[in-house]
Design an enzyme around this catalytic site. Structure first.
Site, short mmCIF file in Angstrom:
data_model
loop_
_atom_site.label_atom_id
_atom_site.label_comp_id
_atom_site.label_asym_id
_atom_site.label_seq_id
_atom_site.Cartn_x
_atom_site.Cartn_y
_atom_site.Cartn_z
N ARG A 47 -48.68 -94.98 1.31
CA ARG A 47 -47.15 -95.07 0.30
C ARG A 47 -46.45 -96.43 -0.22
O ARG A 47 -46.44 -97.01 0.46
CB ARG A 47 -46.53 -94.24 0.62
N ARG A 53 -45.35 -88.02 -3.19
CA ARG A 53 -46.65 -87.46 -1.98
C ARG A 53 -47.43 -87.23 -2.80
O ARG A 53 -48.63 -86.93 -2.12
CB ARG A 53 -45.39 -86.62 -0.85
N VAL A 84 -58.04 -91.98 10.36
CA VAL A 84 -56.37 -93.27 10.98
C VAL A 84 -56.01 -92.99 9.69
O VAL A 84 -55.06 -92.67 9.94
CB VAL A 84 -57.41 -93.89 11.44
N ASN A 86 -53.94 -92.82 7.03
CA ASN A 86 -52.65 -91.81 6.43
C ASN A 86 -53.02 -91.60 5.03
O ASN A 86 -53.18 -91.99 4.71
CB ASN A 86 -51.62 -92.40 6.48
N ASP A 114 -49.15 -91.30 18.40
CA ASP A 114 -47.96 -90.54 18.89
C ASP A 114 -47.88 -90.32 20.56
O ASP A 114 -46.88 -90.45 21.25
CB ASP A 114 -47.71 -89.55 18.67
N HIS A 142 -49.68 -85.72 11.55
CA HIS A 142 -48.76 -87.09 12.06
C HIS A 142 -48.00 -87.48 11.06
O HIS A 142 -48.22 -88.66 10.30
CB HIS A 142 -50.28 -88.54 11.92
C1 LMR Z 1 -47.96 -95.53 11.98
O1 LMR Z 1 -47.69 -93.95 13.13
O2 LMR Z 1 -47.46 -96.26 13.04
C2 LMR Z 1 -48.21 -95.51 11.69
O3 LMR Z 1 -48.94 -94.47 11.15
C3 LMR Z 1 -47.40 -95.38 9.95
C4 LMR Z 1 -47.88 -95.93 8.67
O4 LMR Z 1 -47.67 -94.60 7.54
O5 LMR Z 1 -49.34 -96.67 7.90
#
Ligand code: LMR
Length: 289
Positions: A47, A53, A84, A86, A114, A142
Site C-alpha cells: 500500500r 484499500r 505472505v 499483503n 503475529d 493479518h
Molecule cells: C508485518 O506484519 O510485519 C507486515 O505484514 C507489515 C507490512 O505491511 O508489510
C-alpha cells in the site's frame, strides 16, 4: 528485478544451507512454478501513501490470479502454498480460486508472525523465554483487526505451567495494550526501520513451513490462515481466516472444542467481517478481469 535476484542467489549460497541442492533464478513462470512441492508467495503490491484499500486489492488480485494460474498449470497438485504478501489472507484466497485443481487445504497464509509476536509479548511480560509460552491463538485477518487470544495460552513459570491470565496477573493489559501491540506490531516495525519486517517474517515463514512438513507436537497448536469452510467456530465459509490448527502427515486440522467467551466472540466476528468485505471486493475484481 533479475539483477536483484543475483544478490538473493549469493545470499542463499552464503547461508551454506544443509538442504540446498540447486538454485534456479528466473523471471519465467513456466520455470519458476514447474513441479513445485512448496510455493512461498512473498511478492505483492504494498500500500502506498494515499492509496485506497480498493485499489490495493485490485492490484493484488491481478498478481495473485496470475500466480494461481501458474500454480494450476505447472505445479504438482500436492503443492503446499504459503502466501505472505499483503493483504495475505485475501491474496491467498484469490490464488486458490485461480488454481481450482489444487485442493483448497493446500493453501495457507502467514499469521505465524503475529503468533510469534503474541508469544514474545507474553514471555517478556512474565520474564521467561518465548519457548515457555505456548498455545496463543491469532484469529482472523493479518491486519490490525486480527485478534490475538490468550485464553488458552499456557506459560511455564519455574517449571509449572500456568494459564496465561494467572501468569501475567494483569487482565487489563492482556485485554487491552497486549492486543493492540500485536495488532499494530507490523506498522511499528515499519515506522522504526522504514522497512517492513524482514528477519521476523523470514523466521515465521520457516516455522510455518517446517510445521507443515514435520507436524506440530501433540499438545500444541499454532496459528495459520486457512480455508474457513467447515470450521467449528461459526466463522463464515470461503474465507482465508487464521485459526488454531494442528498438523500431522502434512495435513492440518482445526483445533476443536475451545471455549469462546463473549469478549473473544466479538473480536473474532469483527475480523471476520473485515475479511468478508475484502473477499467480496476482491472476487468482484476477479470476475471482471
Ligand atoms: C508485518 O506484519 O510485519 C507486515 O505484514 C507489515 C507490512 O505491511 O508489510
Amino acid at each position: 528485478m533479475l539483477t536483484v535476484l543475483e544478490g538473493v542467489v549469493m545470499e542463499l549460497q552464503d547461508c551454506a544451507l544443509p538442504l540446498l541442492k540447486e538454485i534456479v533464478a528466473t523471471d519465467k513462470e513456466e520455470v519458476a512454478f514447474k513441479d513445485l512441492d512448496a510455493a512461498i508467495l512473498v511478492g505483492s503490491m504494498p500500500r502506498k501513501e494515499g492509496m485506497e484499500r480498493k485499489d490495493l486489492l485490485k492490484a493484488n488480485v491481478a498478481i495473485f490470479k496470475s500466480q494461481g494460474l501458474a500454480l494450476e498449470k505447472y505445479a504438482k497438485k500436492t503443492v503446499k502454498v504459503l502466501v505472505v504478501g499483503n493483504p495475505a489472507n485475501t491474496n491467498c484466497l484469490i490464488a486458490s480460486e485461480s488454481a481450482p485443481s489444487i485442493p483448497k487445504e493446500n493453501f495457507s497464509c502467514l499469521t505465524r508472525l503475529d503468533h510469534n509476536r503474541a508469544r514474545s509479548q507474553v514471555a517478556m511480560r512474565c520474564g521467561v523465554p518465548a519457548s515457555n509460552v505456548r498455545n496463543v491463538i491469532i484469529w482472523g485477518n493479518h491486519s490490525s483487526t486480527q485478534y490475538p487470544d490468550v485464553h488458552h495460552c499456557l506459560v511455564n513459570m519455574s517449571g509449572s505451567e500456568l494459564a496465561c491470565f494467572e501468569a501475567v496477573k494483569d487482565d487489563t493489559w492482556l485485554k487491552g495494550e497486549f492486543i493492540t501491540t500485536v495488532q499494530q506490531r507490523g506498522a511499528a516495525v515499519i515506522k522504526a526501520r522504514k522497512l517492513s519486517s524482514a528477519m521476523s517474517a523470514a523466521k515465521a515463514i520457516c516455522d510455518h513451513m517446517r510445521d507443515i512438513w514435520s507436524g506440530t507436537s501433540q499438545d500444541d497448536f499454532i496459528s495459520m490462515g486457512v480455508y474457513s469452510t467447515g470450521n467449528p467456530y461459526g466463522i463464515p465459509p470461503n474465507l482465508i481466516y487464521s485459526f488454531p490448527v494442528q498438523i500431522k502427515d502434512k495435513s492440518w486440522k482445526f483445533v476443536d472444542g475451545l471455549a469462546i467467551n463473549s469478549f473473544s466472540r466479538a473480536k473474532m466476528d469483527a475480523t471476520a467481517a473485515e475479511l468478508v468485505e475484502e473477499r467480496d471486493t476482491a472476487l468482484a475484481f476477479l470476475k471482471k478481469d
